[in-house]
Scaffold this motif. Structure first.
Motif, PDB file in Angstrom:
ATOM      1  N   ARG A   1     -77.509 -51.292-102.957  1.00 46.01           N
ATOM      2  CA  ARG A   1     -76.962 -52.025-103.203  1.00 46.01           C
ATOM      3  C   ARG A   1     -77.265 -53.527-103.670  1.00 46.01           C
ATOM      4  O   ARG A   1     -77.297 -54.248-104.845  1.00 46.01           O
ATOM      5  CB  ARG A   1     -75.682 -52.016-102.740  1.00 46.01           C
ATOM      6  CG  ARG A   1     -74.451 -51.357-102.969  1.00 46.01           C
ATOM      7  CD  ARG A   1     -73.145 -51.683-101.952  1.00 46.01           C
ATOM      8  NE  ARG A   1     -72.288 -50.073-102.462  1.00 46.01           N
ATOM      9  CZ  ARG A   1     -72.119 -50.056-101.388  1.00 46.01           C
ATOM     10  NH1 ARG A   1     -72.038 -49.472-100.343  1.00 46.01           N
ATOM     11  NH2 ARG A   1     -71.578 -47.543-101.761  1.00 46.01           N
TER      12      ARG A   1
ATOM     13  N   PRO B   1     -78.129 -43.814 -87.685  1.00 44.75           N
ATOM     14  CA  PRO B   1     -77.086 -43.892 -88.477  1.00 44.75           C
ATOM     15  C   PRO B   1     -77.303 -45.850 -88.745  1.00 44.75           C
ATOM     16  O   PRO B   1     -76.894 -46.284 -89.081  1.00 44.75           O
ATOM     17  CB  PRO B   1     -76.457 -44.575 -86.507  1.00 44.75           C
ATOM     18  CG  PRO B   1     -76.988 -43.283 -86.678  1.00 44.75           C
ATOM     19  CD  PRO B   1     -78.642 -43.172 -86.712  1.00 44.75           C
TER      20      PRO B   1
ATOM     21  N   ALA C   1     -73.908 -53.253 -84.644  1.00 46.93           N
ATOM     22  CA  ALA C   1     -72.465 -52.245 -85.304  1.00 46.93           C
ATOM     23  C   ALA C   1     -72.507 -51.609 -84.367  1.00 46.93           C
ATOM     24  O   ALA C   1     -71.308 -50.701 -84.052  1.00 46.93           O
ATOM     25  CB  ALA C   1     -72.088 -52.273 -86.692  1.00 46.93           C
TER      26      ALA C   1
ATOM     27  N   THR D   1     -78.042 -56.753 -87.168  1.00 45.39           N
ATOM     28  CA  THR D   1     -76.470 -56.708 -87.298  1.00 45.39           C
ATOM     29  C   THR D   1     -75.894 -55.314 -87.351  1.00 45.39           C
ATOM     30  O   THR D   1     -74.987 -54.632 -86.337  1.00 45.39           O
ATOM     31  CB  THR D   1     -75.988 -57.004 -88.985  1.00 45.39           C
ATOM     32  OG1 THR D   1     -75.992 -58.281 -89.195  1.00 45.39           O
ATOM     33  CG2 THR D   1     -74.118 -57.332 -88.998  1.00 45.39           C
ATOM     34  N   ILE D   2     -77.238 -54.065 -88.330  1.00 42.20           N
ATOM     35  CA  ILE D   2     -76.340 -53.213 -87.929  1.00 42.20           C
ATOM     36  C   ILE D   2     -76.055 -52.043 -87.114  1.00 42.20           C
ATOM     37  O   ILE D   2     -75.422 -51.227 -86.358  1.00 42.20           O
ATOM     38  CB  ILE D   2     -77.498 -52.278 -89.393  1.00 42.20           C
ATOM     39  CG1 ILE D   2     -76.216 -52.627 -90.504  1.00 42.20           C
ATOM     40  CG2 ILE D   2     -77.066 -50.420 -89.284  1.00 42.20           C
ATOM     41  CD1 ILE D   2     -78.044 -51.930 -91.448  1.00 42.20           C
TER      42      ILE D   2
ATOM     43  N   VAL E   1     -78.814 -48.039 -97.716  1.00 39.36           N
ATOM     44  CA  VAL E   1     -77.868 -47.660 -98.711  1.00 39.36           C
ATOM     45  C   VAL E   1     -77.578 -49.390 -99.420  1.00 39.36           C
ATOM     46  O   VAL E   1     -77.573 -49.792-100.388  1.00 39.36           O
ATOM     47  CB  VAL E   1     -76.607 -47.701 -98.266  1.00 39.36           C
ATOM     48  CG1 VAL E   1     -75.228 -47.910 -99.035  1.00 39.36           C
ATOM     49  CG2 VAL E   1     -76.648 -45.848 -97.676  1.00 39.36           C
ATOM     50  N   SER E   2     -77.478 -50.359 -98.254  1.00 44.78           N
ATOM     51  CA  SER E   2     -76.953 -52.259 -98.838  1.00 44.78           C
ATOM     52  C   SER E   2     -78.109 -52.762 -99.197  1.00 44.78           C
ATOM     53  O   SER E   2     -77.811 -53.362 -99.648  1.00 44.78           O
ATOM     54  CB  SER E   2     -76.522 -52.744 -97.604  1.00 44.78           C
ATOM     55  OG  SER E   2     -77.810 -52.763 -96.045  1.00 44.78           O
TER      56      SER E   2
ATOM     57  N   ILE F   1     -79.413 -45.526 -92.155  1.00 44.58           N
ATOM     58  CA  ILE F   1     -79.230 -44.544 -93.756  1.00 44.58           C
ATOM     59  C   ILE F   1     -78.463 -46.256 -93.907  1.00 44.58           C
ATOM     60  O   ILE F   1     -78.297 -46.672 -95.153  1.00 44.58           O
ATOM     61  CB  ILE F   1     -77.567 -44.079 -93.419  1.00 44.58           C
ATOM     62  CG1 ILE F   1     -79.116 -42.378 -93.457  1.00 44.58           C
ATOM     63  CG2 ILE F   1     -77.265 -43.604 -94.298  1.00 44.58           C
ATOM     64  CD1 ILE F   1     -78.283 -41.828 -93.141  1.00 44.58           C
ATOM     65  N   PRO F   2     -77.689 -47.154 -93.233  1.00 39.72           N
ATOM     66  CA  PRO F   2     -77.196 -47.928 -93.856  1.00 39.72           C
ATOM     67  C   PRO F   2     -77.912 -49.122 -94.336  1.00 39.72           C
ATOM     68  O   PRO F   2     -77.555 -49.719 -95.937  1.00 39.72           O
ATOM     69  CB  PRO F   2     -76.033 -49.172 -92.248  1.00 39.72           C
ATOM     70  CG  PRO F   2     -75.579 -47.403 -91.860  1.00 39.72           C
ATOM     71  CD  PRO F   2     -76.978 -46.720 -91.912  1.00 39.72           C
TER      72      PRO F   2
ATOM     73  N   GLU G   1     -80.119 -58.227 -91.273  1.00 36.32           N
ATOM     74  CA  GLU G   1     -79.443 -56.821 -91.595  1.00 36.32           C
ATOM     75  C   GLU G   1     -79.721 -56.400 -90.383  1.00 36.32           C
ATOM     76  O   GLU G   1     -78.753 -55.358 -89.468  1.00 36.32           O
ATOM     77  CB  GLU G   1     -79.039 -57.220 -93.265  1.00 36.32           C
ATOM     78  CG  GLU G   1     -78.238 -56.123 -93.561  1.00 36.32           C
ATOM     79  CD  GLU G   1     -78.218 -55.827 -95.125  1.00 36.32           C
ATOM     80  OE1 GLU G   1     -79.461 -55.266 -95.039  1.00 36.32           O
ATOM     81  OE2 GLU G   1     -77.074 -55.544 -95.877  1.00 36.32           O
TER      82      GLU G   1
END
Lengths: 260, 275
Positions: free
Chosen positions: A188, A177, A155, A151-152, A184-185, A180-181, A148
């Motif tokens: 989740r 940047p 992106a 991928t981030i 957060v993910s 943080i994703p 992941e």
């Protein structure tokens, strides 16, 4: 970065080390790490490393270990350079060796123990099942999060992010940047996993039984005795021998590079 | 203009994911990229903005060799919206989120402000502009991700699975947006499994299978070629399947139907002929 993790990723193999009880492997990993902590000389550290490598070879996992070592090279050089600034070169080298010993000792464990078996071992050691399970989940999600992260990073780079731009503080900030994703993910996903666990009646019975039980065999006992013996011997050599019979250790044991 | 010249790519040496891919995409084209899971679709599009560099061969975007150009430089020309919006949202407010790429590409302050306002409005997000992106609903997050890439006004836009987990209304909004993008002579590349959506949206289809470009042509020719679709493990749109099955009873019925209007016309003609 991901290359370092290679030595901590379980690979299903059929080897003597893979068939051991996870408790034995854990005992050995902790024992060998303690060994590494007793010495700051190059020769004994190399001997310990040789011992660990013997077991990694028995686990038929030398290749993964080498790959990790290559990943560790940058960090090793960094430590070496920082240390030589205020310490003799020999000490810098043995600090790096110590790190490699630590890494190798635990890589022996993680290479050969399936995360689920690790959880079982923890339960056997009277760790509450919830904690043991949480731990095996954490290990299980390392590769997922690694993928992941890539991928981030892709992106954000597509949006013009340049990680190497700016001074040191700026460079650290550049990673926000991406961080943080990930956080957060991960949160989740943790919530989703929790719901999915509950919908499958996790924790419905206080006492769990498991499909296959861990059993200590003769070889496990033998290896634990061996590890205990080695650690005990080291304790003797380091703390008792210098007082009771000085001159027991040959000179080459303390060998160091001449000061520069 | 995007050019792939005999591109080979492998993540691990000896296991090529792209095998000898050559293609050209002209400005103003709307191209769909389809293929089974693991065919190499995402790997292929990551070459266009230089996230991946070919192991062999070369990729050119507007004459720039991607091997020699950084992703940050290519980001001015190529916009890339990833599958999962949660993989790129991070800022404190929606405004900061949209401004992120503009800051990275060193746009002047006044221009950033103007574009942030404009693109939030375009995607109907202005009322949340001071809020955290994480408080938005799934569909809104997807729109925000789109806005935060489009604000750079790239001449090439890559959308990876834009219709995944989107309701019918969201798909309609997306279709309208793609239409306006096309009209301004921009290039759009759509990676998708959604054949029903692709057939409405694109005027050229690329089919990738096991890393090879299996077909490149008009959606009608490709989607009405059962043996080709079978090899690529794709199902034709339902209306095409309908035409094929009806064709077994009525040999005169056209088999290359892909849109609802064509199907209605053909059925209508059939009915009036019966009378």
């Amino acid at each position: 970065m991901s290359a370092i993790l290679e030595a901590f990723r379980f690979k299903r193999k059929d080897s003597f080390m893979h068939r051991l009880d996870p408790r034995t492997t854990l005992y050995m990993a902790v024992g060998f790490s303690i060994l590494g902590m007793f010495f700051i000389e190059i020769v004994p550290l190399l001997m310990i490393l040789g011992l660990i490598l013997l077991f990694i070879a028995l686990a038929r996992s030398l290749r993964q270990w080498t790959r990790s070592l290559r990943g560790l090279a940058v960090l090793a050089v960094f430590i070496l350079v920082i240390n030589t600034l205020y310490a003799p070169l020999s000490l810098a080298i043995s600090t790096v060796l110590r790190l490699i010993v630590l890494m190798s000792a635990f890589s022996l464990f993680f290479l050969t123990v399936h995360p689920d078996d690790f959880a079982l071992a923890l339960v056997k050691l009277h760790v509450p099942y919830d904690f043991a399970f949480a731990f095996s989940m954490a290990v299980r999600y390392v590769p997922t999060i690694a993928t992941e992260t890539e991928t981030i990073r892709d992106a954000q780079m597509s949006r013009g992010l340049e990680l190497e731009r700016g001074n040191l503080i700026r460079k650290v900030r550049n990673y926000l940047p991406i961080l943080i994703p990930i956080i957060v993910s991960s949160i989740r996903r943790a919530l989703q996993v929790a719901e999915s666990l509950e919908s499958r009646a996790f924790g419905a019975t206080p006492k769990r039984t498991s499909l296959h039980e861990l059993r200590l065999r003769k070889r496990d006992v033998a290896l634990m005795v061996f590890t205990t013996f080695i650690v005990g011997l080291t304790l003797y050599v380091v703390f008792v021998a210098p007082v009771s019979c000085p001159g027991l250790l040959p000179d080459w044991f303390h060998w160091a590079l001449p000061p520069m | 203009m995007i050019i792939f010249e005999n591109v080979w790519f492998s993540y691990t040496p000896g296991f090529p994911v792209l095998r000898d891919v050559s293609l050209q995409i002209a400005p103003g084209e709307v191209v769909g990229l389809m293929g089974e899971n693991g065919a190499g679709k995402t790997t292929l599009v990551k070459h266009i903005n230089g996230l991946l560099k070919p192991t062999q061969g070369a990729v050119y975007v507007d004459g720039m060799n991607t091997r020699l150009t950084s992703t940050a430089t290519l980001a001015r020309k190529v916009g890339f919206v990833f599958q999962n919006a949660d993989h790129q949202l991070f800022a404190d407010t929606l405004e900061d989120e949209v401004a992120f790429a503009l800051h990275n590409l060193r746009f002047p302050k006044g221009e950033i402000k103007r574009r942030v306002a404009r693109y939030l409005k375009l995607f109907d997000l202005t009322r949340y502009r001071g809020q955290s992106p994480f408080l938005l609903s799934g569909g809104e997050r997807k729109r925000l991700a789109l806005a935060s890439v489009l604000c750079v006004q790239p001449s090439v836009l890559i959308l990876d699975e834009p219709t995944q987990a989107q309701d019918a209304n969201q798909k309609r909004v997306l279709l309208e947006f793609m239409d306006s993008f096309r009209r301004s002579n921009h290039t759009l590349l759509l990676v998708t499994h959604d054949v029903e959506f692709a057939v409405q949206a694109v005027d050229r289809l690329l089919i990738l299978s096991q890393g090879r470009l299996l077909a490149d042509g008009k959606p009608r020719e490709i989607l009405s070629n059962p043996s080709l679709l079978h090899r690529a493990r794709l199902l034709p749109p339902q209306l095409t399947q309908f035409a094929h099955q009806l064709g077994q009873y009525v040999p005169t019925f056209p088999k290359d139907i892909i849109s609802l209007r064509e199907a209605v016309t053909a059925v209508n003609r059939l009915l009036s002929a019966k009378k």
